[in-house]
Enzyme design. Sequence first.
Site, short mmCIF file in Angstrom:
data_model
loop_
_atom_site.label_atom_id
_atom_site.label_comp_id
_atom_site.label_asym_id
_atom_site.label_seq_id
_atom_site.Cartn_x
_atom_site.Cartn_y
_atom_site.Cartn_z
N LYS A 29 0.85 -1.19 0.00
CA LYS A 29 0.00 0.00 0.00
C LYS A 29 0.88 1.23 0.00
CE LYS A 29 -4.48 0.82 0.04
NZ LYS A 29 -5.54 -0.04 -0.50
N THR A 49 -14.77 -3.01 -7.89
CA THR A 49 -14.89 -3.18 -6.43
C THR A 49 -16.37 -3.28 -6.03
OG1 THR A 49 -12.83 -2.00 -6.12
CG2 THR A 49 -14.26 -2.18 -4.20
N ASN A 76 -16.32 5.80 -5.73
CA ASN A 76 -16.22 4.75 -6.75
C ASN A 76 -16.89 3.45 -6.29
OD1 ASN A 76 -14.82 2.20 -7.63
ND2 ASN A 76 -14.08 3.57 -9.22
P1 NAD Z 1 -13.40 7.42 -3.59
O1 NAD Z 1 -12.38 8.44 -3.36
O2 NAD Z 1 -13.91 7.18 -4.96
O3 NAD Z 1 -14.69 7.73 -2.68
C1 NAD Z 1 -14.61 7.94 -1.32
C2 NAD Z 1 -15.93 8.56 -0.89
O4 NAD Z 1 -15.96 8.62 0.52
C3 NAD Z 1 -16.13 9.99 -1.39
O5 NAD Z 1 -17.46 10.14 -1.89
C4 NAD Z 1 -15.94 10.84 -0.14
O6 NAD Z 1 -16.72 12.03 -0.18
C5 NAD Z 1 -16.47 9.88 0.91
N1 NAD Z 1 -16.03 10.18 2.26
C6 NAD Z 1 -14.81 10.62 2.69
N2 NAD Z 1 -14.84 10.80 4.03
C7 NAD Z 1 -16.10 10.47 4.44
C8 NAD Z 1 -16.75 10.45 5.69
N3 NAD Z 1 -16.09 10.81 6.81
N4 NAD Z 1 -18.05 10.06 5.74
C9 NAD Z 1 -18.71 9.70 4.62
N5 NAD Z 1 -18.14 9.69 3.41
C10 NAD Z 1 -16.86 10.08 3.32
O7 NAD Z 1 -12.83 6.09 -2.91
P2 NAD Z 1 -13.17 4.58 -3.25
O8 NAD Z 1 -12.20 4.11 -4.25
O9 NAD Z 1 -14.63 4.40 -3.49
O10 NAD Z 1 -12.76 3.89 -1.87
C11 NAD Z 1 -13.65 3.87 -0.78
C12 NAD Z 1 -13.22 2.78 0.18
O11 NAD Z 1 -13.17 1.54 -0.51
C13 NAD Z 1 -11.82 2.97 0.79
O12 NAD Z 1 -11.82 2.44 2.10
C14 NAD Z 1 -10.95 2.13 -0.10
O13 NAD Z 1 -9.75 1.73 0.56
C15 NAD Z 1 -11.89 0.97 -0.37
N6 NAD Z 1 -11.54 0.21 -1.56
C16 NAD Z 1 -11.57 0.79 -2.80
C17 NAD Z 1 -11.22 0.03 -3.91
C18 NAD Z 1 -11.28 0.59 -5.31
O14 NAD Z 1 -10.96 -0.16 -6.24
N7 NAD Z 1 -11.71 1.80 -5.51
C19 NAD Z 1 -10.82 -1.31 -3.75
C20 NAD Z 1 -10.83 -1.87 -2.47
C21 NAD Z 1 -11.19 -1.08 -1.39
#
Ligand code: NAD
Length: 422
Positions: A103, A187, A218
Amino acid sequence: MPDLFASAKKRLMAAAEMLDVDGDVLEMLSYPKETLSSSVTVRMDNGSLKSFKAWRCRYNDALGPTKGGIRFHPDACIEEVMTLAFWMTFKCAVAGLPFGGGKGAVAVDTKKLSNRELERVSRQFMQNYATFVGPDRDIPAPDMYTNGIVMAWMVDEYSKMTDTPTPGVITGKPVPLGGSKGREDATGRGGFYVLCTLAERLGIEPAKTRVALQGFGNAASHCAQLLHEAGYRIVAVSDSSGALYDADGMDPAEVLAHKKDTGSVAGAPTKGKSREIGGEELVTCDCDLLVPAALEDQITCDNAADVQAKVILELANGPTSFDADDLLLERGVWVVPDILANAGGVTVSYFEWLQNRGGDYWDADTVRDRLRRKMETEAENVWAMAEEYETGLRAGAYMHGLKRLEAAISAHGTRAYFNGGS
Ligand code: NAD
């Protein structure tokens, strides 16, 4: 972020105890293999120089090159990076991928950067870590507040530095640069496939299930769309700027369009009379399925007793604390754990890496079909493990991953010399 890593390791210890795992294996999995801290120093648009702290961790590579996203977040810290890399180690093992866990992060608030500054931060990160990463060593991908464009800048920087086009050094790239079709929604889609596989056993019926999603980015937005299409009712969504509840439901495509226009889910169109709720209230709101998809440690001892959902599908990494797990298990709340529920992203990243190395590109249906089969298989494996040991899906998933890691670490090892073997 106190105790995040210690809390993560408790899950390893719990699974190891149930499986009676070899001490060498526990020793190997208790510490990161290597973590490189650096300063990402860039020239800002106003001419000044600014430095941001950055890290990349290769936690364990027993199963293959390390794999894991790069997060841009102002609160990022070395402990969080190590913990996320630890979770990646288990996630890749649970998903049966030939990858270890890694990471990276930069402590930066992307909302305060111009696009050109964001590009400079992304390129400088790769300059700092060009000898640390590599298509056979450590392969980054997007995470919170990074995306395909950021990956494009990074792969371009790496290819320039090595004077060799190397698409396989990064996944989650735009399709024209060697990205995989189907990576964008992988995801959320993977989580959806896991839920479909286990739904009946979790007591879930789409038409009767009200869903609340925390963090409409996302992962959550794609999952919400698939759930909506399958007949689930989306009653609550949130992002960093607010949360919205409507018992009559909402159309995720409309919420997403509103977020794209205004930068927030607040005020998005719904089917009934919506009301704004506090971000914290979302976790305990009246729903059947809770999908945390933002940050770590959102469900803790402080609010676990008030969670109304029957099932939690963890799309975020580490949204539930170790202690909250026990409370939820006692209350009969099913937790589909992150290392299974959000493994769709790294699975399609693996497909992307395979395509880059083979030079043979798949259509979207092939990607989705392979992803579905993978998620179904591993969801069944995790369920079987939980059933065998009469425990929850979290422990089932950790034991399932640990068995694969134990086999790989033992195969590398020399323990037999000391047991009278040769
Ligand atoms: P992203 O940046 O696309 O979206 C994150 C969202 O969370 C945004 O809409 C943001 O406004 C919101 N957010 C931030 N702080 C917040 C809070 N305190 N309360 C409510 N909402 C809040 O990120 P993503 O890629 O969707 O990732 C989200 C989670 O999923 C993370 O924990 C990430 O590690 C995990 N994840 C993502 C992927 C991937 O492929 N995108 C894969 C595995 C795990």
